[in-house]
Design a protein around this motif. Structure first.
Motif, short mmCIF file in Angstrom:
data_model
loop_
_atom_site.label_atom_id
_atom_site.label_comp_id
_atom_site.label_asym_id
_atom_site.label_seq_id
_atom_site.Cartn_x
_atom_site.Cartn_y
_atom_site.Cartn_z
N LYS A 151 0.83 -1.21 0.00
CA LYS A 151 0.00 0.00 0.00
C LYS A 151 0.87 1.26 0.00
CE LYS A 151 -4.40 1.48 2.04
NZ LYS A 151 -5.17 1.12 0.85
N VAL A 152 1.98 1.23 0.74
CA VAL A 152 2.93 2.35 0.71
C VAL A 152 3.43 2.55 -0.72
CG1 VAL A 152 5.24 3.09 1.40
CG2 VAL A 152 3.65 2.23 3.12
N HIS A 153 3.81 1.46 -1.35
CA HIS A 153 4.31 1.54 -2.72
C HIS A 153 3.28 2.16 -3.67
CE1 HIS A 153 6.12 0.62 -6.51
NE2 HIS A 153 5.20 -0.27 -6.81
N GLU A 154 2.03 1.73 -3.56
CA GLU A 154 0.99 2.27 -4.42
C GLU A 154 0.80 3.76 -4.19
OE1 GLU A 154 -0.76 0.94 -6.97
OE2 GLU A 154 0.64 -0.74 -6.74
N MET A 155 0.82 4.17 -2.92
CA MET A 155 0.62 5.59 -2.62
C MET A 155 1.78 6.43 -3.12
SD MET A 155 -0.43 7.39 0.99
CE MET A 155 -2.03 6.55 0.92
N MET A 156 2.99 5.90 -3.03
CA MET A 156 4.16 6.68 -3.43
C MET A 156 4.30 6.80 -4.94
SD MET A 156 5.23 7.70 -0.58
CE MET A 156 6.77 8.51 -1.02
N LYS A 157 3.56 6.02 -5.69
CA LYS A 157 3.62 6.14 -7.15
C LYS A 157 3.20 7.53 -7.60
CE LYS A 157 2.83 1.33 -8.55
NZ LYS A 157 1.90 0.39 -9.24
N GLY A 158 2.31 8.16 -6.86
CA GLY A 158 1.85 9.49 -7.24
C GLY A 158 2.60 10.62 -6.57
N TYR A 159 3.64 10.29 -5.81
CA TYR A 159 4.39 11.30 -5.07
C TYR A 159 5.56 11.79 -5.93
CZ TYR A 159 6.91 13.57 -1.24
OH TYR A 159 7.54 14.48 -0.44
N LYS A 160 5.72 13.08 -6.04
CA LYS A 160 6.74 13.65 -6.92
C LYS A 160 8.08 13.92 -6.23
CE LYS A 160 3.26 15.79 -9.89
NZ LYS A 160 2.73 17.05 -10.46
N GLY A 161 8.11 13.84 -4.91
CA GLY A 161 9.35 14.10 -4.18
C GLY A 161 10.26 12.90 -4.15
N LYS A 162 11.47 13.10 -3.67
CA LYS A 162 12.45 12.02 -3.55
C LYS A 162 12.32 11.35 -2.19
CE LYS A 162 15.86 13.84 -6.81
NZ LYS A 162 15.68 12.74 -7.78
N TYR A 163 12.45 10.03 -2.18
CA TYR A 163 12.33 9.28 -0.93
C TYR A 163 13.09 7.96 -1.03
CZ TYR A 163 9.04 6.08 -3.21
OH TYR A 163 8.47 5.14 -4.03
N VAL A 164 13.39 7.41 0.14
CA VAL A 164 13.91 6.05 0.24
C VAL A 164 13.00 5.31 1.22
CG1 VAL A 164 16.29 6.77 -0.20
CG2 VAL A 164 15.48 6.57 2.17
N GLU A 180 10.12 -3.56 -6.94
CA GLU A 180 10.41 -2.17 -7.26
C GLU A 180 11.88 -1.88 -6.97
OE1 GLU A 180 10.05 0.58 -9.18
OE2 GLU A 180 7.93 0.24 -8.73
N PRO A 181 12.79 -2.52 -7.72
CA PRO A 181 14.22 -2.42 -7.41
C PRO A 181 14.81 -1.03 -7.62
CG PRO A 181 13.88 -3.56 -9.50
CD PRO A 181 12.52 -3.40 -8.87
N ASN A 182 14.11 -0.14 -8.31
CA ASN A 182 14.65 1.20 -8.55
C ASN A 182 14.53 2.11 -7.33
OD1 ASN A 182 15.41 0.69 -11.23
ND2 ASN A 182 13.33 1.09 -11.95
N ILE A 183 13.71 1.73 -6.36
CA ILE A 183 13.57 2.53 -5.14
C ILE A 183 14.71 2.17 -4.19
CG2 ILE A 183 12.12 3.08 -3.16
CD1 ILE A 183 11.03 4.02 -5.87
N LEU A 184 15.45 3.17 -3.75
CA LEU A 184 16.54 2.91 -2.80
C LEU A 184 15.96 2.40 -1.49
CD1 LEU A 184 18.76 6.07 -3.40
CD2 LEU A 184 19.23 3.74 -4.15
N ARG A 185 16.59 1.36 -0.94
CA ARG A 185 16.06 0.70 0.25
C ARG A 185 17.18 0.49 1.27
NH1 ARG A 185 16.63 -2.24 -4.11
NH2 ARG A 185 18.07 -4.00 -3.98
N GLY A 186 16.81 0.62 2.55
CA GLY A 186 17.79 0.51 3.62
C GLY A 186 17.39 -0.51 4.67
N GLN A 187 18.37 -1.28 5.12
CA GLN A 187 18.15 -2.25 6.19
C GLN A 187 18.43 -1.61 7.54
OE1 GLN A 187 17.06 -5.70 6.12
NE2 GLN A 187 16.80 -4.99 8.23
#
Length: 277
Positions: A151-164, A180-187
């Motif tokens: 659900k976070v991923h779906e909501m962020m599809k319409g967000y224009k800002g930068k995020y990780v 969605e490998p293009n989104i930077l992700r952190g452990q």
């Protein structure tokens, strides 16, 4: 016998790390942008009447001050994404229930600390930030976390800002790695042996040393500031070229040290003397 077990664990650690557990995007073009900011933990809060943590006021204050923002997302029983850190509502709302056991309507009857602020919807926070500063979006492990991730991923599809995105749960990062490998992700991680969290030894060992990273291949790791000298984390830093974030810096003195050690810095409980990284 104990020495054999320790040796086998150490060998396993080396073998898992040898699989190259991190993405190859060390010089991703967005890193320069993300590392140029300091990040206000749960917004620029003071937990007093006007700016409680993870409130719309705290996020607006961080945006106005020019800081990046780290925030926490969970999902209610009626599938609403809300921004709140703790699993339990007691500390912030004086209500001894788990947030993920409540509907959004029920949450709106509660107030954050001594304020008139309520637990905000994630979409309302995004409207406040509106791409003006970068976001670190932590997906919490409580409740239906895979559904929350989607659900976070779906909501962020319409967000224009930068995020990780980041999480303590490796499975949630694995979902992003696969879908969605293009989104930077952190452990996210810490020394789990320093607190009573109900985990058994093996789970604490695996999570403390991030032995699942070869599956989720995070772009960066975010470790507790107090755990800098933890042996597994120290070994990891020596073995790999990897971006590092830190939480949570709470003084100017610690900030100066953190700037020498980490790429991304998350702070709270004080206002840094300088806004730049």
């Amino acid at each position: 016998m104990i020495y054999i077990v320790v040796l086998l664990i150490f060998i396993l650690l080396i073998l898992l790390y040898a699989i190259k557990p991190y993405s190859k995007r060390y010089n991703h073009e967005d890193y320069a942008y993300f590392t140029s900011y300091l990040y206000a933990h749960r917004g620029l809060f003071d937990n007093k009447k006007e700016y409680p943590e993870n409130s719309l006021n705290a996020f607006q204050r961080a945006v106005d001050a020019g800081y990046g923002i780290e925030l926490d997302v969970q999902m209610t029983t009626d599938d609403k994404l809300v921004v709140f850190h703790d699993g339990n509502l007691l500390r912030m709302c004086s209500d001894d229930r788990m947030l993920t056991d409540c509907s959004y309507e029920a949450l709106q009857k509660l107030h954050l600390k001594n304020s008139h602020q309520t637990i905000p919807l994630f979409k309302d926070v995004l409207n406040v930030v509106d791409g003006k500063v970068p976001l670190i979006v932590e997906i919490k492990t409580e409740g239906r976390n895979i559904e929350t991730t989607k659900k976070v991923h779906e909501m962020m599809k319409g967000y224009k800002g930068k995020y990780v995105v980041e999480s303590f749960n490796p499975q949630l990062l694995q979902w992003y790695y696969k879908n969605e490998p293009n989104i930077l992700r952190g452990q996210l991680s810490e020394d789990y042996f320093t607190r009573d969290n109900g985990m058994n030894f093996s789970t604490k060992f695996v999570l403390t040393n991030m032995l699942t990273n070869f599956i989720s291949k995070p772009d960066f790791i975010s470790y507790d500031y107090k755990g800098y000298d933890q042996k597994g984390y120290a070994l990891l830093r020596k073995l790999f070229s990897c971006r590092h974030a830190v939480w949570t810096i709470r003084s100017e003195e610690d900030l100066k040290i953190a700037k020498e050690r980490y790429d991304i810095i998350i702070f709270d409980s004080f206002i840094p003397e300088k806004k730049e990284r």
